[in-house]
Motif scaffolding. Structure first.
Motif, PDB file in Angstrom:
ATOM      1  N   ARG A 161     -91.809 -58.222 123.134  1.00 50.18           N
ATOM      2  CA  ARG A 161     -91.830 -57.915 121.702  1.00 50.18           C
ATOM      3  C   ARG A 161     -93.176 -57.316 121.299  1.00 50.18           C
ATOM      4  O   ARG A 161     -93.239 -56.481 120.398  1.00 50.18           O
ATOM      5  CB  ARG A 161     -91.533 -59.165 120.874  1.00 50.18           C
ATOM      6  CG  ARG A 161     -90.110 -59.677 121.033  1.00 50.18           C
ATOM      7  CD  ARG A 161     -89.902 -60.959 120.305  1.00 50.18           C
ATOM      8  NE  ARG A 161     -90.841 -61.967 120.814  1.00 50.18           N
ATOM      9  CZ  ARG A 161     -91.013 -63.164 120.293  1.00 50.18           C
ATOM     10  NH1 ARG A 161     -90.307 -63.539 119.238  1.00 50.18           N
ATOM     11  NH2 ARG A 161     -91.865 -64.017 120.822  1.00 50.18           N
TER      12      ARG A 161
ATOM     13  N   ALA B 204     -92.975 -53.537 122.388  1.00 45.46           N
ATOM     14  CA  ALA B 204     -92.054 -52.820 121.505  1.00 45.46           C
ATOM     15  C   ALA B 204     -92.547 -52.852 120.066  1.00 45.46           C
ATOM     16  O   ALA B 204     -92.426 -51.860 119.335  1.00 45.46           O
ATOM     17  CB  ALA B 204     -90.654 -53.428 121.596  1.00 45.46           C
ATOM     18  N   GLY B 205     -93.126 -53.974 119.657  1.00 48.17           N
ATOM     19  CA  GLY B 205     -93.639 -54.093 118.292  1.00 48.17           C
ATOM     20  C   GLY B 205     -94.766 -53.115 118.030  1.00 48.17           C
ATOM     21  O   GLY B 205     -94.771 -52.428 116.997  1.00 48.17           O
TER      22      GLY B 205
ATOM     23  N   THR C 247     -93.505 -49.634 117.614  1.00 48.64           N
ATOM     24  CA  THR C 247     -92.691 -49.410 116.422  1.00 48.64           C
ATOM     25  C   THR C 247     -93.397 -49.833 115.129  1.00 48.64           C
ATOM     26  O   THR C 247     -92.750 -50.015 114.107  1.00 48.64           O
ATOM     27  CB  THR C 247     -91.333 -50.133 116.544  1.00 48.64           C
ATOM     28  OG1 THR C 247     -91.557 -51.538 116.689  1.00 48.64           O
ATOM     29  CG2 THR C 247     -90.535 -49.612 117.728  1.00 48.64           C
TER      30      THR C 247
ATOM     31  N   ARG D 293     -95.311 -52.635 114.532  1.00 46.81           N
ATOM     32  CA  ARG D 293     -95.500 -54.082 114.308  1.00 46.81           C
ATOM     33  C   ARG D 293     -96.712 -54.532 115.131  1.00 46.81           C
ATOM     34  O   ARG D 293     -96.564 -55.002 116.241  1.00 46.81           O
ATOM     35  CB  ARG D 293     -94.246 -54.840 114.736  1.00 46.81           C
ATOM     36  CG  ARG D 293     -93.030 -54.498 113.920  1.00 46.81           C
ATOM     37  CD  ARG D 293     -91.748 -54.972 114.612  1.00 46.81           C
ATOM     38  NE  ARG D 293     -90.583 -54.721 113.810  1.00 46.81           N
ATOM     39  CZ  ARG D 293     -89.910 -53.571 113.804  1.00 46.81           C
ATOM     40  NH1 ARG D 293     -90.297 -52.565 114.568  1.00 46.81           N
ATOM     41  NH2 ARG D 293     -88.848 -53.421 113.044  1.00 46.81           N
TER      42      ARG D 293
ATOM     43  N   GLU E 170     -84.390 -58.744 120.360  1.00 44.54           N
ATOM     44  CA  GLU E 170     -85.117 -58.356 119.162  1.00 44.54           C
ATOM     45  C   GLU E 170     -85.956 -57.102 119.429  1.00 44.54           C
ATOM     46  O   GLU E 170     -85.929 -56.142 118.652  1.00 44.54           O
ATOM     47  CB  GLU E 170     -86.008 -59.509 118.690  1.00 44.54           C
ATOM     48  CG  GLU E 170     -86.765 -59.209 117.422  1.00 44.54           C
ATOM     49  CD  GLU E 170     -87.569 -60.405 116.914  1.00 44.54           C
ATOM     50  OE1 GLU E 170     -87.753 -60.487 115.684  1.00 44.54           O
ATOM     51  OE2 GLU E 170     -88.024 -61.237 117.732  1.00 44.54           O
ATOM     52  N   ALA E 171     -86.699 -57.105 120.526  1.00 46.35           N
ATOM     53  CA  ALA E 171     -87.533 -55.951 120.882  1.00 46.35           C
ATOM     54  C   ALA E 171     -86.678 -54.703 121.074  1.00 46.35           C
ATOM     55  O   ALA E 171     -87.034 -53.615 120.611  1.00 46.35           O
ATOM     56  CB  ALA E 171     -88.335 -56.259 122.149  1.00 46.35           C
TER      57      ALA E 171
ATOM     58  N   TRP F 196     -85.663 -53.169 117.829  1.00 48.05           N
ATOM     59  CA  TRP F 196     -86.740 -52.388 117.206  1.00 48.05           C
ATOM     60  C   TRP F 196     -86.810 -50.991 117.802  1.00 48.05           C
ATOM     61  O   TRP F 196     -87.009 -50.012 117.098  1.00 48.05           O
ATOM     62  CB  TRP F 196     -88.088 -53.077 117.387  1.00 48.05           C
ATOM     63  CG  TRP F 196     -88.227 -54.405 116.709  1.00 48.05           C
ATOM     64  CD1 TRP F 196     -87.468 -54.891 115.661  1.00 48.05           C
ATOM     65  CD2 TRP F 196     -89.168 -55.417 117.023  1.00 48.05           C
ATOM     66  NE1 TRP F 196     -87.902 -56.143 115.321  1.00 48.05           N
ATOM     67  CE2 TRP F 196     -88.944 -56.494 116.130  1.00 48.05           C
ATOM     68  CE3 TRP F 196     -90.187 -55.522 117.961  1.00 48.05           C
ATOM     69  CZ2 TRP F 196     -89.708 -57.652 116.155  1.00 48.05           C
ATOM     70  CZ3 TRP F 196     -90.955 -56.680 118.000  1.00 48.05           C
ATOM     71  CH2 TRP F 196     -90.717 -57.734 117.102  1.00 48.05           C
TER      72      TRP F 196
ATOM     73  N   ALA G 261     -83.848 -48.875 116.628  1.00 48.71           N
ATOM     74  CA  ALA G 261     -84.063 -48.488 115.232  1.00 48.71           C
ATOM     75  C   ALA G 261     -85.104 -47.368 115.125  1.00 48.71           C
ATOM     76  O   ALA G 261     -84.966 -46.464 114.295  1.00 48.71           O
ATOM     77  CB  ALA G 261     -84.485 -49.699 114.406  1.00 48.71           C
ATOM     78  N   ALA G 262     -86.130 -47.413 115.957  1.00 47.09           N
ATOM     79  CA  ALA G 262     -87.159 -46.363 115.933  1.00 47.09           C
ATOM     80  C   ALA G 262     -86.573 -45.023 116.362  1.00 47.09           C
ATOM     81  O   ALA G 262     -86.925 -43.980 115.789  1.00 47.09           O
ATOM     82  CB  ALA G 262     -88.333 -46.755 116.837  1.00 47.09           C
TER      83      ALA G 262
END
Length: 191
Positions: free
Chosen positions: A63, A66-67, A70, A72, A173-174, A177, A180-181
Motif C-alpha cells: 500500500r 501504490a499509495g 497515487t 497517498r 486496497e493497493a 488505488w 483508479a489512477a
C-alpha cells in the motif's frame, strides 16, 4: 547480465524537516554503498542535495508503494536513529544513508550514498504473488504518460491473475488505488 535493482521506499526531509516518501529502485554496492538515480526534477533529489541524508526503507506493505504513486504519501514515520531524517514505521529494515557523491546527468543524476546505520524492525517472510503484482502495477502507473494504453491494459490483465489468487485486503486496497489512477488518467487524457 542486467544489474539488480531493488524496489524500496526512499524517505527524505526538506530543509525544514518535512518528510517526503518516494518508491525507487536502488542498487546496492560493496562497502555499504547505495546508488540512487532519481529523475530531474524530483523532491527526493532536491531533499538529498539539500540535507545530504536519505532513509532507505525495505517493506512488504505494498500500500505504501501504490499509495505514493497515487498521491497517498501520508504514511507514519519515525526519526532515524543516527542521522537527521525519518524512516517509515512500516519498514521491516531501514538504512540511514549519507550522501557521498553526485554524478550529474540532465535526466537522472547518480547519487552515491553510504549506509552509516542499519536497523532490523521485523522479519522478512517473503512476498506473495499479489505483492509482486502490486509493485509491478505501481511501476506501470508511474509510466502512464510513457506507455501506450494497450501495453498498460495487457500487463494489468496479466497481473490481475496474481491479485485474484493471492491478494490480502491490503493488496486489494493497493490494487484498487492503481486501477483508479489508470481510469483517472484516461479520463483526463484525450483518446
Amino acid at each position: 547480465m542486467p544489474e539488480l535493482i531493488h524496489e524500496c521506499v526512499v524517505s527524505t526531509t526538506d530543509a525544514a524537516g518535512r518528510p517526503h516518501l518516494a518508491p525507487m529502485g536502488v542498487r546496492y554496492r560493496a562497502d555499504d554503498r547505495v546508488l540512487l538515480m532519481p529523475f530531474k526534477p524530483s523532491t527526493t533529489l532536491d531533499n538529498i542535495l539539500a540535507t545530504g541524508v536519505a532513509g532507505l526503507n525495505v517493506l512488504t506493505d505494498t500500500r505504501v508503494f501504490a499509495g505514493c504513486i497515487t498521491g497517498r504519501r501520508d504514511w507514519p514515520v519515525s526519526p532515524m536513529e543516527r542521522l537527521c531524517g525519518v524512516r517509515l514505521q512500516a519498514a521491516l529494515r531501514h538504512l540511514e544513508l549519507q550522501l557521498e557523491s553526485v554524478s550529474d546527468d540532465p535526466q537522472r543524476p547518480v547519487l552515491t550514498l553510504h549506509a552509516v546505520h542499519t536497523a532490523e524492525h521485523a522479519p522478512f517472510l517473503g512476498l506473495n504473488r499479489a505483492q509482486a503484482a502490486v509493485l509491478e502495477g505501481a511501476v506501470l502507473v508511474s509510466r502512464l504518460r510513457l506507455l501506450p494504453p494497450e501495453k498498460i491494459d495487457s500487463e494489468m490483465a496479466y497481473l490481475q491473475i496474481a491479485i485474484d489468487k493471492t491478494a490480502s485486503p491490503e493488496e486489494l486496497e493497493a490494487w484498487g488505488w492503481l486501477r483508479a489512477a489508470i481510469a483517472a488518467h484516461r479520463t483526463r487524457s484525450p483518446a
